[in-house]
Design a protein around this motif. Structure first.
Motif, PDB file in Angstrom:
ATOM      1  N   ALA A  22       0.842  -1.201   0.000  1.00 37.92           N
ATOM      2  CA  ALA A  22       0.000   0.000   0.000  1.00 37.92           C
ATOM      3  C   ALA A  22       0.877   1.252   0.000  1.00 37.92           C
ATOM      4  O   ALA A  22       0.651   2.182  -0.792  1.00 37.92           O
ATOM      5  CB  ALA A  22      -0.946   0.003   1.196  1.00 37.92           C
ATOM      6  N   ASP A  23       1.867   1.264   0.862  1.00 39.06           N
ATOM      7  CA  ASP A  23       2.770   2.417   0.908  1.00 39.06           C
ATOM      8  C   ASP A  23       3.579   2.534  -0.382  1.00 39.06           C
ATOM      9  O   ASP A  23       3.850   3.642  -0.850  1.00 39.06           O
ATOM     10  CB  ASP A  23       3.700   2.329   2.118  1.00 39.06           C
ATOM     11  CG  ASP A  23       2.947   2.573   3.422  1.00 39.06           C
ATOM     12  OD1 ASP A  23       1.900   3.250   3.406  1.00 39.06           O
ATOM     13  OD2 ASP A  23       3.410   2.065   4.459  1.00 39.06           O
ATOM     14  N   ASN A  24       3.964   1.397  -0.979  1.00 39.45           N
ATOM     15  CA  ASN A  24       4.681   1.433  -2.261  1.00 39.45           C
ATOM     16  C   ASN A  24       3.808   2.008  -3.361  1.00 39.45           C
ATOM     17  O   ASN A  24       4.308   2.745  -4.223  1.00 39.45           O
ATOM     18  CB  ASN A  24       5.155   0.034  -2.651  1.00 39.45           C
ATOM     19  CG  ASN A  24       6.282  -0.472  -1.783  1.00 39.45           C
ATOM     20  OD1 ASN A  24       6.928   0.298  -1.073  1.00 39.45           O
ATOM     21  ND2 ASN A  24       6.516  -1.768  -1.810  1.00 39.45           N
ATOM     22  N   LEU A  25       2.519   1.675  -3.355  1.00 43.17           N
ATOM     23  CA  LEU A  25       1.600   2.225  -4.354  1.00 43.17           C
ATOM     24  C   LEU A  25       1.551   3.747  -4.250  1.00 43.17           C
ATOM     25  O   LEU A  25       1.637   4.454  -5.257  1.00 43.17           O
ATOM     26  CB  LEU A  25       0.195   1.641  -4.162  1.00 43.17           C
ATOM     27  CG  LEU A  25      -0.893   2.234  -5.044  1.00 43.17           C
ATOM     28  CD1 LEU A  25      -0.740   1.765  -6.485  1.00 43.17           C
ATOM     29  CD2 LEU A  25      -2.265   1.864  -4.507  1.00 43.17           C
ATOM     30  N   ILE A  26       1.431   4.230  -3.025  1.00 41.29           N
ATOM     31  CA  ILE A  26       1.364   5.681  -2.814  1.00 41.29           C
ATOM     32  C   ILE A  26       2.693   6.335  -3.163  1.00 41.29           C
ATOM     33  O   ILE A  26       2.738   7.327  -3.890  1.00 41.29           O
ATOM     34  CB  ILE A  26       0.947   5.982  -1.357  1.00 41.29           C
ATOM     35  CG1 ILE A  26      -0.486   5.466  -1.114  1.00 41.29           C
ATOM     36  CG2 ILE A  26       1.045   7.471  -1.053  1.00 41.29           C
ATOM     37  CD1 ILE A  26      -0.908   5.417   0.347  1.00 41.29           C
ATOM     38  N   ALA A  27       3.786   5.775  -2.672  1.00 40.56           N
ATOM     39  CA  ALA A  27       5.115   6.354  -2.908  1.00 40.56           C
ATOM     40  C   ALA A  27       5.512   6.307  -4.382  1.00 40.56           C
ATOM     41  O   ALA A  27       6.343   7.100  -4.829  1.00 40.56           O
ATOM     42  CB  ALA A  27       6.163   5.626  -2.065  1.00 40.56           C
ATOM     43  N   GLY A  28       4.919   5.399  -5.142  1.00 38.78           N
ATOM     44  CA  GLY A  28       5.230   5.269  -6.564  1.00 38.78           C
ATOM     45  C   GLY A  28       4.668   6.391  -7.420  1.00 38.78           C
ATOM     46  O   GLY A  28       4.970   6.486  -8.608  1.00 38.78           O
ATOM     47  N   GLN A  29       3.858   7.237  -6.819  1.00 38.95           N
ATOM     48  CA  GLN A  29       3.295   8.390  -7.519  1.00 38.95           C
ATOM     49  C   GLN A  29       4.109   9.631  -7.175  1.00 38.95           C
ATOM     50  O   GLN A  29       4.835   9.655  -6.182  1.00 38.95           O
ATOM     51  CB  GLN A  29       1.827   8.584  -7.118  1.00 38.95           C
ATOM     52  CG  GLN A  29       0.943   7.397  -7.399  1.00 38.95           C
ATOM     53  CD  GLN A  29       0.854   7.073  -8.869  1.00 38.95           C
ATOM     54  OE1 GLN A  29       0.768   7.962  -9.710  1.00 38.95           O
ATOM     55  NE2 GLN A  29       0.888   5.800  -9.201  1.00 38.95           N
ATOM     56  N   GLY A  31       4.177  13.818  -6.386  1.00 40.10           N
ATOM     57  CA  GLY A  31       3.445  15.022  -6.001  1.00 40.10           C
ATOM     58  C   GLY A  31       2.003  14.740  -5.630  1.00 40.10           C
ATOM     59  O   GLY A  31       1.706  13.820  -4.867  1.00 40.10           O
ATOM     60  N   LEU A  32       1.118  15.533  -6.199  1.00 40.53           N
ATOM     61  CA  LEU A  32      -0.305  15.422  -5.887  1.00 40.53           C
ATOM     62  C   LEU A  32      -0.900  14.077  -6.273  1.00 40.53           C
ATOM     63  O   LEU A  32      -1.925  13.675  -5.716  1.00 40.53           O
ATOM     64  CB  LEU A  32      -1.093  16.540  -6.580  1.00 40.53           C
ATOM     65  CG  LEU A  32      -0.924  17.935  -6.001  1.00 40.53           C
ATOM     66  CD1 LEU A  32      -1.668  18.958  -6.847  1.00 40.53           C
ATOM     67  CD2 LEU A  32      -1.396  17.990  -4.556  1.00 40.53           C
ATOM     68  N   ALA A  33      -0.263  13.369  -7.175  1.00 37.83           N
ATOM     69  CA  ALA A  33      -0.759  12.041  -7.559  1.00 37.83           C
ATOM     70  C   ALA A  33      -0.738  11.087  -6.364  1.00 37.83           C
ATOM     71  O   ALA A  33      -1.518  10.131  -6.322  1.00 37.83           O
ATOM     72  CB  ALA A  33       0.068  11.479  -8.713  1.00 37.83           C
ATOM     73  N   GLN A  34       0.131  11.358  -5.392  1.00 34.63           N
ATOM     74  CA  GLN A  34       0.143  10.538  -4.181  1.00 34.63           C
ATOM     75  C   GLN A  34      -1.180  10.651  -3.428  1.00 34.63           C
ATOM     76  O   GLN A  34      -1.628   9.695  -2.804  1.00 34.63           O
ATOM     77  CB  GLN A  34       1.302  10.911  -3.271  1.00 34.63           C
ATOM     78  CG  GLN A  34       2.640  10.470  -3.820  1.00 34.63           C
ATOM     79  CD  GLN A  34       3.788  10.767  -2.881  1.00 34.63           C
ATOM     80  OE1 GLN A  34       3.663  11.534  -1.927  1.00 34.63           O
ATOM     81  NE2 GLN A  34       4.936  10.160  -3.154  1.00 34.63           N
ATOM     82  N   ASP A  35      -1.810  11.834  -3.491  1.00 35.29           N
ATOM     83  CA  ASP A  35      -3.115  11.998  -2.841  1.00 35.29           C
ATOM     84  C   ASP A  35      -4.145  11.062  -3.455  1.00 35.29           C
ATOM     85  O   ASP A  35      -4.917  10.421  -2.742  1.00 35.29           O
ATOM     86  CB  ASP A  35      -3.612  13.445  -2.961  1.00 35.29           C
ATOM     87  CG  ASP A  35      -2.800  14.419  -2.122  1.00 35.29           C
ATOM     88  OD1 ASP A  35      -2.087  13.977  -1.196  1.00 35.29           O
ATOM     89  OD2 ASP A  35      -2.882  15.638  -2.408  1.00 35.29           O
ATOM     90  N   LEU A  36      -4.162  10.968  -4.775  1.00 34.57           N
ATOM     91  CA  LEU A  36      -5.120  10.088  -5.449  1.00 34.57           C
ATOM     92  C   LEU A  36      -4.881   8.628  -5.079  1.00 34.57           C
ATOM     93  O   LEU A  36      -5.829   7.885  -4.802  1.00 34.57           O
ATOM     94  CB  LEU A  36      -5.058  10.275  -6.964  1.00 34.57           C
ATOM     95  CG  LEU A  36      -6.055   9.461  -7.780  1.00 34.57           C
ATOM     96  CD1 LEU A  36      -7.496   9.820  -7.408  1.00 34.57           C
ATOM     97  CD2 LEU A  36      -5.818   9.670  -9.262  1.00 34.57           C
ATOM     98  N   ALA A  37      -3.623   8.219  -5.039  1.00 32.72           N
ATOM     99  CA  ALA A  37      -3.309   6.842  -4.651  1.00 32.72           C
ATOM    100  C   ALA A  37      -3.740   6.577  -3.213  1.00 32.72           C
ATOM    101  O   ALA A  37      -4.301   5.523  -2.901  1.00 32.72           O
ATOM    102  CB  ALA A  37      -1.814   6.574  -4.834  1.00 32.72           C
TER     103      ALA A  37
END
Length: 136
Positions: A22-29, A31-37
């Motif tokens: 889950a954290d890898n999914l978020i970190a893989g984005q 800037g603001l794309a991390q918010d969407l993940a």
């Protein structure tokens, strides 16, 4: 409250995809794309996937069916194929889900999907069941 949703989402996501995913999914984005993940982990897995009433395997079967019907979502279909295996679905159940959806989605979407699903099953080391009615 949002931390609870995120923590619940992380736990559910990681049931399907493994520790840290889950954290890898978020970190893989970026800037603001991390918010969407993060929203995806919170809402999809913290809210919807964490509801009672359906097993994780049933949810994955439904998800695969919907992804096939929508079409054009091959990366998500690949991920959920692995998730379905991890949730306890057999390769036959996963492939039969795609075959079942053909009557609603049509052959082009189902044929594209079954290729993606079969390739992903093979990558995961799953045995592909033989055809019930082999061509003569």
């Amino acid at each position: 409250m949002d931390d609870d949703r995120l923590d619940r989402g992380r736990r559910r996501f990681e049931e399907l995809y493994g520790p840290g995913t889950a954290d890898n999914l978020i970190a893989g984005q970026k800037g603001l794309a991390q918010d969407l993940a993060r929203y995806g982990v919170e809402f999809n897995f913290g809210d919807v996937y964490s509801r009672p009433g359906l097993t994780l395997a049933q949810r994955e079967m439904i998800t695969i069916g919907v992804l096939v019907a929508l079409g054009g979502l091959e990366p998500q279909l690949r991920g959920h194929t692995r998730g379905a295996l991890n949730a306890g679905l057999t390769p036959t159940e996963i492939l039969e889900t795609v075959i079942h959806v053909v009557q609603y989605s049509g052959f082009p979407k189902a044929l594209n999907a079954i290729k993606v699903v079969t390739e992903r099953l093979e990558e995961c080391g799953a045995e592909i069941p033989p055809p019930l009615n082999p061509a003569s």
